[in-house]
Design a protein around this motif. Structure first.
Motif, PDB file in Angstrom:
ATOM      1  N   TYR A 188      -1.255  -3.925  -6.111  1.00 34.02           N
ATOM      2  CA  TYR A 188      -2.638  -3.574  -5.806  1.00 34.02           C
ATOM      3  C   TYR A 188      -3.396  -4.833  -5.432  1.00 34.02           C
ATOM      4  O   TYR A 188      -3.204  -5.893  -6.006  1.00 34.02           O
TER       5      TYR A 188
ATOM      6  N   GLN B 100       0.819  -1.215   0.000  1.00 37.07           N
ATOM      7  CA  GLN B 100       0.000   0.000   0.000  1.00 37.07           C
ATOM      8  C   GLN B 100       0.850   1.261   0.000  1.00 37.07           C
ATOM      9  O   GLN B 100       0.321   2.346  -0.181  1.00 37.07           O
TER      10      GLN B 100
ATOM     11  N   VAL C 196      -5.978  -3.825   2.226  1.00 37.51           N
ATOM     12  CA  VAL C 196      -4.561  -4.156   2.322  1.00 37.51           C
ATOM     13  C   VAL C 196      -4.288  -5.583   1.898  1.00 37.51           C
ATOM     14  O   VAL C 196      -3.157  -6.029   1.914  1.00 37.51           O
TER      15      VAL C 196
END
Lengths: 1039, 480
Positions: free
Chosen positions: A834, A307, A786
Motif C-alpha cells: 500500500y 495495486q 500508485v
C-alpha cells in the motif's frame, strides 16, 4: 535643479548592437561599447564615484571585473531577455506580464522520444515550475516525477555551456566549417562514412531534417539508440503485425486488466494517461459499488503490481511460458509448456467473461514473443478496437535499435565510419556491453556530440556542442497517441552557445545558422497541417499545447499467425558479433531503468537522486534486489543503524563480467533472481551524480537487454551503507492504511471509520472553534494512488525544498515535506503493498502548536497550521510532538544560497529557509493566497478548483483533492463525506484536515489464496543494530 | 550490675554502647578555632597541593573542548550533533536533564534539610549547593545551544515587551522550563551567596595577603558578626530556604513536563513529575557522594564529613532509588493495563528493541545496584559508596537516554521510525560540560571554603547553649 530621477539609462542602442553579434565578435563589441559615449554616460550616472576610476587603464580592468555582473543584470548581454521570437502564453498575452503574477506557457518535455505536454509557470520571464497541460491527451494535466524535476536540469550549474573542440572553446562558425569539410570529403561517396546516432525520435521536424540529410547523403545511415526504449515492443509488433506499430490502451472501458511484467504506471509514453484512466475505474466515490480488477504477473515488483488485486511473481524467463499457457487456455495453440493451473484458470475465465472489455498488456521488459502473444490474446478476446488500439507508430522511424547499434559498432570497428554525429544520446555509457562501443568509437576520425552535459560520450568526441534544454528550444514531438505538441521555449538559452537538435542538423543544410524557430515554423508552414491560416493555426497550437487532429488514427491491424512460434533471442545477422551463449543454470538477472534517474541521464539531478524510489525507498544509490528467501540463502543481512542501512556488497558474475553491488532485500521479488537498476555509477554526470551507485551497464548485453540467465551471486564480505528513508515494512497492526476487499466494502461501507475510535467533537472542555469562511481540507484516495512520486517532486519544486545529500538522508534528515509511505502486509514473499502519501495533515488540535515555545507554529482561522519561519528558533519540540512526523528541520544550511543559476529556479512566492528552522507542508498557502488575490481583483468569490496544491496538480491518478470543506458542493467536501473516509491517527483527537479514502481491493473469489510464506514480521527486514525487534504481525487474512 | 570494668557483662555493655553509639556529625576533639583553621587553611594558608593542579588542568583542558564544541556548533549548525527526524532530541536534552537533576541534591540539602533541622546537612551543604550552581551552569548550555538558532533563542524565550508585539507561547513546557530553571539558578545563587557571607568575613579577617583581604572583604559586604547581623542573616537564610524548598519539587517537575505534555507514548505519563523529582534527588545525592568522598580524603576532612554523612546520603539514595524503581514498574504495568497498543509496543520495544541493552543496563544501575545499600557493611564501605555513586550517575544518564530516544525513535507511524546515536560532537560537548563542571569545582575548592565554617562551629559541643547560664571557660579550662 530638478530632483534626481530614478530612470533606467537608455541602453537599447547598445543592446541592439550586441544582439546582432555572436561568439567572438560579441566579446569584441563589449570592448567597443566601453568607449561609446552612451556607456560612459551610463557609468557616470549610475556609479559617479567609480567612473573616474574607469578612465584610468589599470583601474578599468578592476572596475570591469566588478561591473561584469551588473552589466549582465543591466541587460547588456541580452541573456535574460525574452527571445525575439514570439512565444504564445497559455492564458494571458505577454502584455499582461505583471511582476508577481506568473504566466503559463504550453510546451512539451521529451522523454524516450515521446512528448509530455506541460504547462510551464513563468515568473518574470523565467520558468520556475512545470505543470501538466490539461488539454494534452497524454496526461490530462498530470506530470510524472521526472517531468517535475526537469526544471532543475534547466538550471543545472553543471550543464555544458560552451562549444568545444578537443577541450578548446570554439564558436559556431568553426564548428560549421569543420563539419562542412568532413561532409565535403564524404560527398563523393554519397556519405558512406557518415553516421548519425540519435535517440528515439518522434519529432516531425527533426525527421524531415534527417530525411533531407539522407537525401543528400544516400549512403549515410541514421542509427537510433535508447537504452530504455521499447525494443521488445517493436520486435513483438513486427512479429505480430509484420511492421512496427504503437499499441494504445483505453483503460476506462476495461473491467479486467492483466499485465505481463508491464508496469504501465512507470514505463511507456502513455503512462500518465493510463494511470488516470485506470484509477478512474477503481475509484469508488460517488456511490459507485463496482470497480475494475487488476491481475499482475511480475518479476521485479512495480507500482501497478502493488495495486493489483492478484499478483503472481515469476522469474522473467517464466513469463513467456505463462503467456503461452494463457493463450492456450483462451483457445490458441494447445502446445503450452508448464501448467499454471490454479492461478491461470480463474484468470482466463475472468478474461473470457469480459471479452471486449479487458486488456492484456505486455511489458517492455519481456521478450518480443510475449508481446506477440498478448496481441494475439487481445485479438482473440475482441479487445481490439474497444480497449486496445493498434496504429502507426508515432516514432518518426521505428527500427530495430539493437540491430542498428550492432551495425554501427561493426562499421566503426572495420573503419567504415568517418564522421559520427551523436545527437543527445550517451552511448559511451549506455550502449550494450558486448558492443564495446566506447573503444570502437575511437576509430572514427571525427566525432561530434550534442548533449546537455559534458558526459562520458562528450569526453570521447572531438566536437562537443552544448544542447539547449527543452525549455529553451523550439521543436515538436509526438505523444503516446501521436498528438503533436509544438515546443516553445520559456526562456532564451541560459548559455548563449547552446543549440537545439534542429539547429545542429541545420549545420548540414545550406543555412547553418538558422534558428530553431525558423526551422520549426518552416516545416509546419510547408506541411499545411495547421490550417489555411498558418499564423492563426500556429498561435492556436502554441496556445493549446497540442496540434489539433494530429493524433494517429488506430488502423485495422490484425496480428498474423506467426506470433505463437517459439522465439529465439534476436539473432544477429551481422557478421562479427558473437552468438549469444546458451542459457545455463544459476540465477537470473533482470535489468530495469532506475525509477528516479531513468537510464542515467538524470544522474546529476539532485531532486531525483534524493527521491526515495517507490518501493524500496532507497536514495542516492542503486542496489541488487533479491527476495527474502534468496537473501537468506546467500547470507545477506541488512542492519539498521543511526547512520544508514548497512548491507552486504555482493559480486554479480554474469557472462564473464563481474560487478559489485550492494544487496537489497525486496519483498515480492521472485526467488533466485536479482534485479539491478542501470543508470548509476556515472563518471561524468556532474558534481551531484558522479560516483553514486554502481554501473550495471557492463552486465547488459545486446541479446539480453532486460533479463538473462547464468548469474552467480556471492557475498564479498564488504559492507556498504545505503540511505533509505523508510526501512520498516509492516504497519505493526496500527491500521494506518485501512484496506478491505470489495465485498467487505459493500457489506460495511464505513469499515474504515469503524477500525478506530475517534473521540466525538463535542467531547472537549473548551468550545470548538467555529470556522466560518473558508476551511481548507484535503482528501487522498488510497485506491487511486500508485506511489509514482510525482507529488513528492512537485512539492519540492513548488516550495524550494533543498537537497541534503546521501549522508544526511542516511541520518534520517531528508527534507521532503511530502513522503509516500509504503506498507507491506501479509507474507514477505507475496505481500500486499500500500502507498500512502503523508504530509502535514493540518490538525485542528495540533500537538505541535501547543509546545512551540516561541509560537512559531500557529493556527489560521481557515484551518491551516501556519509555520512562521522567521520566528522559529529550532527547539524541535514540534517535530517530537507531531505523531505523523511530517515536520522537517534544517539541521544545516541545506538551501544553496550560492549557486546563481539555482536562484533563478526558485519559486519567488515561497521563502527559502535558512539553517535552524522547521518547515512542513503548508497546503501551498502561496497558491491559496494568490487565488484569493485574483478572486478579489476579479470581484468574485473563490470557486472550487481555483486552488490546486502542487501535489494535487501533479498527481496522474487525481488521488489528491484539495478544497474548501465549508463549501458543501466542493469535491473535497463530498469526498470527506464518503463512508470510506477516515483520518490517520484520529484516535489521538488531532482532528486532521487531510483524510484518506480507504483502499479497496477487488479480488476474484475463485483465485487461489496467496501462498502463506514467512509472515511480514520484519525478521527478514533490516535489523536494528544490535538485536532485532520482534513486532506483532497483523492477523492472517487481514487485508 | 557489677561495676567491675573487667567483668563480662560490663565489657559486653561497653561494646554494646560502642556499637550503638551514633556516629557523630563532627568527630570529637574539635573546637571553634580548629574548625575554622582547618577549613580556611584550604583557602588561605595551605600550599595548593599538586593534585589540585592536576585536577584543575584536566578540567580546564576539557573546558577547552567545550569551547571548540560550541564554536563548531555555532558555525556549522546543530547537524553536527545526532538528532534527526524522528528523534529530534538526543544527547542535548539527555544531558540537560541529567545536569539539572544533579543540581537538586544541593538545594534539598541546603533548604529542606535545614527546615527539617537535620544536623548532618551542615558539612556538606556548602559544596553541595556549589555543585548545584555549577550543574545548572552546565545544564544551561544545552537549552540555548540545542536550538537551531541559538543567537535568537537565548532571548526570545524570555517574555519581554518588543516591537513585534509577540510574547512567548506560555502553553509550552519549554517556556515553563525557562521560568523554572532561571528561578532555580537565581534562588540557588542567592541562597548560596547569603550562606557564604559570614565565611567571607572569616576569610577576610584571616587573610594573609592584602588582595585576598580586599576581595573577600568586598564579598563579605561589611559583615561584622554583630547580633543584629546574625538576626538579619538567620531571617534571610530561612526565607531563602523556604523559597528554595518548593523549587526542589517544582523545577524537575517542570522539566518532566517537557515530556509529560507531549503525546508520544513513553512521554505522556502522569507519573513523570514525582518520578523525575525522585530521580533528580537520586542522581544529585550520587554526585554529592562522588564529590565528597575524594574531597574528604584528599583534604583530610574526615572529621567533618563523617561516616554518618556518607551513610545518610546512601540511605537517601536508596530511598529515592526505590521510588525510581517504582516509577519503572508503574510504566510497565500501565503500558500493559492501558491496553493501548502504542504504549504496549513502547515498553516491549524498550525491553527487546534495538536499545534494549540501554534499558537493561539502566535496570541494573538504578534498580538492582542501589538495593545493595540495604546491607550496612556495604553502606558504610567508602570505596563501595564511591563506586555506587558513579553507577547511579551513569544509570540516571541511561534513564534519560531511554526515555528520550526509545520513545521518539519508534512512535505512532512505523514509516517514520528511525534510529539515533550520538555523534563525536555530541560527546565532546558533553565531556566539555563535565570539564566546565570540574573547572568550576576546583576553582571553588581553591578559593572558597568548601564547608560552611560558621555552621560547623554551631555543631560543636562548645556551641551548645546550656539551660542555665554558665560563665565562659577561662583559657586552659574546658567546659564541664
Amino acid at each position: 535643479m530638478s530632483a534626481p530621477r530614478d530612470e533606467m539609462p537608455d541602453l537599447s542602442g547598445l543592446t541592439r548592437r550586441m544582439d546582432s553579434q555572436d561568439g567572438r565578435r560579441f566579446w569584441q563589441s563589449l570592448d567597443e561599447i566601453q568607449e561609446t559615449p552612451e556607456f560612459l554616460a551610463f557609468l557616470h550616472r549610475e556609479f559617479p564615484e567609480n567612473a573616474s576610476q574607469f578612465e584610468d587603464p589599470a583601474g578599468r580592468r578592476q572596475f570591469l571585473k566588478i561591473m561584469g555582473a551588473s552589466m549582465a543584470l543591466a541587460g547588456l548581454t541580452g541573456c535574460t531577455r525574452q527571445p525575439e521570437e514570439k512565444i504564445v502564453p497559455f492564458v494571458r498575452a505577454p502584455e499582461d506580464m505583471i511582476p508577481g503574477r506568473p504566466m503559463f506557457f504550453a510546451t512539451a518535455l521529451v522523454e524516450g522520444g515521446y512528448a509530455n505536454g506541460v504547462l510551464v509557470e513563468s515568473h518574470m520571464g523565467r520558468p520556475t515550475k512545470i505543470e501538466g497541460n490539461p488539454e494534452h491527451p497524454g496526461s490530462l494535466g498530470a506530470t510524472d516525477a521526472r517531468a517535475q524535476a526537469d526544471i532543475l536540469n534547466l538550471y543545472d550549474p553543471d550543464r555544458s555551456r560552451t562549444l568545444t573542440y578537443l577541450g578548446d572553446i570554439r564558436v559556431w562558425d568553426d564548428f560549421v566549417a569543420g563539419l562542412r569539410s568532413a561532409l565535403d570529403a564524404q560527398r563523393g561517396a554519397g556519405g558512406a562514412g557518415l553516421r548519425i546516432l540519435t535517440e528515439t525520435i518522434t519529432s516531425p521536424t527533426l525527421a524531415a531534417q534527417m530525411d533531407s540529410i539522407l537525401k543528400e547523403f544516400p549512403a549515410a545511415k541514421w542509427h537510433q539508440w535508447d537504452p530504455d526504449g521499447a525494443h521488445s515492443a517493436r520486435a513483438g509488433a513486427v512479429l505480430a503485425f509484420g511492421r512496427p506499430t504503437d499499441t494504445r490502451y483505453d483503460f476506462t472501458r476495461a473491467n479486467v486488466v492483466l499485465t505481463l511484467d508491464a508496469d504501465f504506471a512507470s514505463a511507456g509514453p502513455g503512462r500518465l494517461r493510463y494511470i488516470r484512466d485506470h484509477a478512474s475505474t477503481r475509484k469508488l466515490d460517488g456511490g459507485r459499488t463496482s470497480m475494475s480488477r487488476l491481475y499482475s504477473v511480475e518479476s521485479m515488483p512495480g507500482l501497478m503490481g502493488s495495486q493489483a488485486d492478484h499478483r503472481l511473481r515469476l522469474k522473467p524467463s517464466d513469463v513467456e511460458g505463462f503467456a503461452r499457457a494463457l493463450d492456450a487456455a483462451l483457445g490458441g495453440d494447445a502446445s503450452a509448456g508448464k501448467t499454471w493451473g490454479a492461478w491461470l484458470d480463474p484468470l482466463a475465465a475472468d478474461l473470457r467473461a469480459n471479452a471486449g472489455a479487458s486488456i492484456v498488456m505486455p511489458g517492455e521488459y519481456q521478450t518480443p514473443a510475449v508481446h506477440a502473444l498478448a496481441h494475439a490474446i487481445n485479438a482473440r478476446l475482441g479487445n481490439v478496437g474497444k480497449t486496445v488500439f493498434h496504429g502507426t507508430s508515432a516514432e518518426a522511424r521505428p527500427i530495430d535499435q539493437i540491430a542498428s547499434m550492432r551495425d554501427l559498432a561493426y562499421d566503426m570497428e572495420r573503419g567504415a565510419v568517418r564522421l559520427l554525429v551523436i545527437l543527445g544520446a550517451n552511448p559511451a555509457f549506455t550502449a550494450p556491453a558486448d558492443l564495446d562501443f566506447a573503444r570502437k568509437m575511437d576509430r572514427v576520425p571525427l566525432r561530434v556530440h550534442l548533449g546537455l552535459y559534458d558526459d562520458e560520450t562528450a569526453e570521447l568526441c572531438h566536437w562537443h556542442v552544448p544542447q539547449a534544454h527543452a525549455l529553451e528550444s523550439w521543436g515538436d514531438a509526438r505523444a503516446y497517441d501521436g498528438t503533436v505538441t509544438i515546443q516553445q521555449p520559456l526562456i532564451a538559452p541560459l548559455y548563449p552557445g547552446c543549440k537545439s537538435p534542429h539547429e545542429l542538423l541545420a549545420a548540414f543544410s545550406a543555412r547553418p545558422s538558422v534558428k530553431g524557430y525558423d526551422v520549426v515554423r518552416d516545416f509546419w508552414r510547408a506541411g499545411g497541417a495547421l490550417g489555411a491560416d498558418f499564423e492563426l493555426g500556429w498561435r492556436r497550437a502554441l496556445h493549446d499545447g497540442v496540434v489539433p487532429g494530429s493524433a494517429l488514427v488506430p488502423g485495422a491491424v490484425v496480428p498474423s499467425g506467426s506470433a505463437v512460434a517459439p522465439v529465439s533471442p534476436a539473432a544477429s545477422a551481422v557478421p562479427g558479433t558473437p552468438p549469444p551463449p546458451p542459457p545455463s543454470g544459476g540465477m537470473e538477472i533482470a535489468f530495469r531503468p532506475d525509477p528516479s534517474i531513468g537510464d542515467g541521464r538524470f544522474a546529476n539531478n539532485g531532486w531525483l537522486q534524493e527521491l526515495p524510489k517507490p518501493l524500496t525507498k532507497l536514495t542516492w544509490d542503486n542496489a541488487a534486489h533479491m527476495s527474502p528467501g534468496t537473501a537468506k540463502r546467500l547470507g545477506v543481512t541488512l542492519e539498521r543503524t543511526a547512520r544508514g542501512i548497512q548491507t552486504d556488497i555482493v559480486e554479480l558474475q554474469y557472462r564473464g563480467r563481474s560487478v559489485h553491488a550492494p544487496a537489497w532485500i525486496m519483498p515480492g521479488h521472485p526467488d533466485d533472481t536479482v534485479t539491478v537498476h542501470f543508470g548509476y555509477g556515472r563518471r561524468r554526470a556532474g558534481r551531484v551524480g558522479n560516483n553514486t551507485g554502481f554501473d550495471a551497464y557492463p552486465l547488459r548485453t545486446s541479446d539480453a537487454l532486460w533479463s538473462g540467465t547464468g548469474l552467480e551471486v556471492a557475498k564479498t564480505g564488504e559492507r556498504y551503507t545505503l540511505a533509505c528513508t523508510q526501512d520498516h515494512w509492516s504497519m505493526e497492526s496500527r491500521d494506518v492504511v485501512r484496506a478491505a476487499t470489495l465485498a467487505e466494502y459493500q457489506a460495511t461501507p464505513d469499515y474504515a471509520r469503524k477500525r478506530s475510535h475517534e473521540p466525538p467533537r463535542e467531547m472537549t472542555m473548551y468550545p470548538n472553534y467555529r470556522y466560518e469562511g473558508h476551511a481548507w481540507g484535503m482528501s487522498i484516495d488510497l485506491n487511486a494512488c500508485v506511489g509514482c512520486n510525482a507529488c513528492v517532486v512537485a512539492c519540492q519544486a513548488e516550495n524550494n525544498i533543498p537537497v541534503v545529500g546521501k549522508q544526511q538522508v542516511a541520518m534520517s534528515r531528508e527534507m521532503h515535506w511530502l513522503r509516500i509511505d509504503r506498507y507491506y502486509a501479509g507474507g514477505a514473499n507475496d505481500p500486499e503493498t500500500y502507498h500512502q502519501p503523508m504530509m502535514c495533515v493540518h490538525c485542528e488540535n495540533a500537538p505541535c502548536e501547543v509546545v512551540c515555545p516561541v509560537a512559531a507554529t500557529v493556527h489560521s482561522d481557515e484551518g491551516l497550521n501556519d509555520m512562521v519561519y522567521n520566528r522559529c528558533v529550532g527547539t524541535r519540540y514540534c517535530s517530537n510532538n507531531c505523531p505523523y512526523k511530517v515536520r522537517r528541520f534544517n539541521f544545516f544550511l541545506y538551501a544553496d544560497f550560492e549557486t546563481t543559476s539555482l536562484k533563478l529556479m526558485r519559486n519567488p512566492d515561497v521563502t527559502v529557509r535558512s539553517r535552524g528552522v522547521m518547515e512542513k507542508c503548508t497546503y501551498c498557502v502561496q497558491r491559496i493566497n494568490q487565488a484569493k488575490m485574483e478572486a478579489t481583483a476579479a470581484g468574485r468569490g473563490l470557486r472550487d478548483g481555483d486552488i490546486t496544491t502542487a501535489c494535487q496538480a501533479a498527481c496522474p491518478a487525481q488521488a489528491i483533492v484539495f478544497g474548501d470543506i465549508n463549501d458543501k458542493n466542493s469535491r473535497v467536501a463530498k469526498l470527506k463525506a464518503e463512508p470510506r473516509a477516515y483520518g490517520v491517527l484520529s484516535d489521538l483527537n488531532t482532528r486532521p484536515r487531510t483524510t484518506y479514502l480507504g483502499a479497496v481491493r477487488n479480488p476474484n473469489p475463485r483465485m487461489p489464496p496467496i501462498p502463506a510464506g514467512e509472515p511480514i514480521d520484519e525478521t527478514a527486514a533490516p535489523q536494528s543494530a544490535p538485536g532485532s525487534a520482534h513486532d506483532e504481525a497483523p492477523a492472517p487474512g487481514h487485508p | 550490675m557489677s561495676s567491675d570494668l573487667h567483668s563480662d557483662q560490663a565489657r559486653a555493655a561497653r561494646e554494646a554502647e560502642l556499637r550503638d553509639r551514633e556516629v557523630p556529625v563532627v568527630e570529637p576533639g574539635h573546637d571553634f578555632a580548629s574548625v575554622t583553621e582547618k577549613i580556611s587553611a584550604l583557602v588561605l594558608t595551605r600550599k595548593t597541593p599538586r593534585f589540585w593542579w592536576v585536577g584543575f588542568a584536566f578540567g580546564f583542558l576539557l573546558l577547552q573542548l567545550l569551547f571548540v564544541a560550541i564554536a563548531n556548533l555555532l558555525f556549522r549548525g546543530i547537524g553536527v550533533w545526532g538528532p534527526n527526524v524522528p528523534v529530534g532530541w538526543g544527547m542535548d536534552i539527555i544531558n540537560f536533564v541529567w545536569w539539572i537533576g544533579i543540581g537538586h541534591a544541593g538545594t534539598l540539602i541546603s533548604a529542606i534539610l535545614l527546615l527539617l533541622r537535620q544536623d548532618w546537612r551542615t558539612s556538606i551543604n556548602r559544596f553541595a549547593e556549589a555543585m548545584t550552581l555549577f550543574a545548572v551552569a552546565c545544564a544551561l548550555f544545552y537549552p540555548i545551544f540545542h536550538t537551531g538558532r541559538p543567537w535568537l533563542s537565548f532571548y526570545w524565550l524570555f517574555p519581554y515587551p518588543n516591537t513585534m508585539g509577540v510574547w512567548p507561547n506560555f502553553r509550552s513546557p519549554l517556556i515553563w522550563d525557562v521560568f523554572a530553571v532561571s528561578t532555580y539558578a537565581t534562588v540557588s545563587a542567592l541562597f548560596w551567596y547569603v550562606g557564604l557571607i559570614p565565611d567571607f568575613a572569616t576569610l577576610r579577617d584571616r587573610a594573609r595577603s592584602k588582595k585576598f583581604a580586599v576581595v573577600y572583604g568586598m564579598l563579605a559586604m561589611g559583615w561584622r558578626g554583630s547580633a543584629k547581623h546574625w538576626h538579619n542573616y538567620e531571617t534571610a537564610y530561612l526565607l531563602l530556604a523556604g523559597l528554595a524548598t518548593p523549587l526542589v519539587i517544582s523545577v524537575h517537575t517542570v522539566v518532566s513536563f517537557d515530556f509529560a505534555v507531549g503525546i508520544i507514548p513513553g512521554w505522556h505519563a502522569t507519573i513523570f513529575p514525582p518520578y523525575f523529582v525522585a530521580g533528580a534527588i537520586y542522581a544529585g545525592f550520587a554526585m554529592v557522594l562522588t564529590l565528597s568522598i575524594p574531597l574528604r580524603k584528599f583534604y583530610g576532612l574526615e572529621d567533618f564529613i563523617t561516616m554518618r554523612h556518607l551513610e545518610n546520603m546512601a540511605k537517601v539514595m536508596l530511598a529515592t532509588g526505590l521510588i525510581v524503581a517504582y516509577g519503572y514498574m508503574m510504566e510497565s504495568f500501565m503500558a500493559w493495563y492501558s491496553a493501548n497498543p502504542y504504549e504496549k509496543f513502547m515498553i516491549v520495544n524498550r525491553m527487546t528493541g534495538p536499545y534494549a541493552h540501554m534499558y537493561w543496563a539502566l535496570i541494573v544501575c538504578n534498580v538492582i545496584a542501589p538495593n545493595t545499600l540495604w546491607i550496612k557493611s556495604l553502606r558504610t564501605n567508602v570505596p563501595y559508596l564511591f563506586f555506587m555513586s558513579l553507577v547511579v550517575s551513569v544509570g540516571m544518564w541511561l534513564e534519560r537516554y531511554v526515555i528520550i530516544v526509545t520513545s521518539l525513535h519508534r512512535d505512532f507511524l512505523p514509516s517514520s521510525w528511525g534510529m539515533y546515536s550520538g555523534t563525536f560532537y555530541d560527546w565532546s560537548a558533553f565531556i566539555g560540560t563535565i570539564g566546565l563542571f570540574i573547572t568550576l569545582l576546583f576553582l571553588f575548592i581553591r578559593f572558597l571554603p568548601v564547608i560552611s565554617i560558621f555552621e560547623m562551629r554551631t555543631l560543636l559541643p562548645a556551641a551548645e547553649i546550656p539551660d542555665e547560664a554558665v560563665p565562659a571557660p577561662r583559657p586552659g579550662e574546658t567546659h564541664p
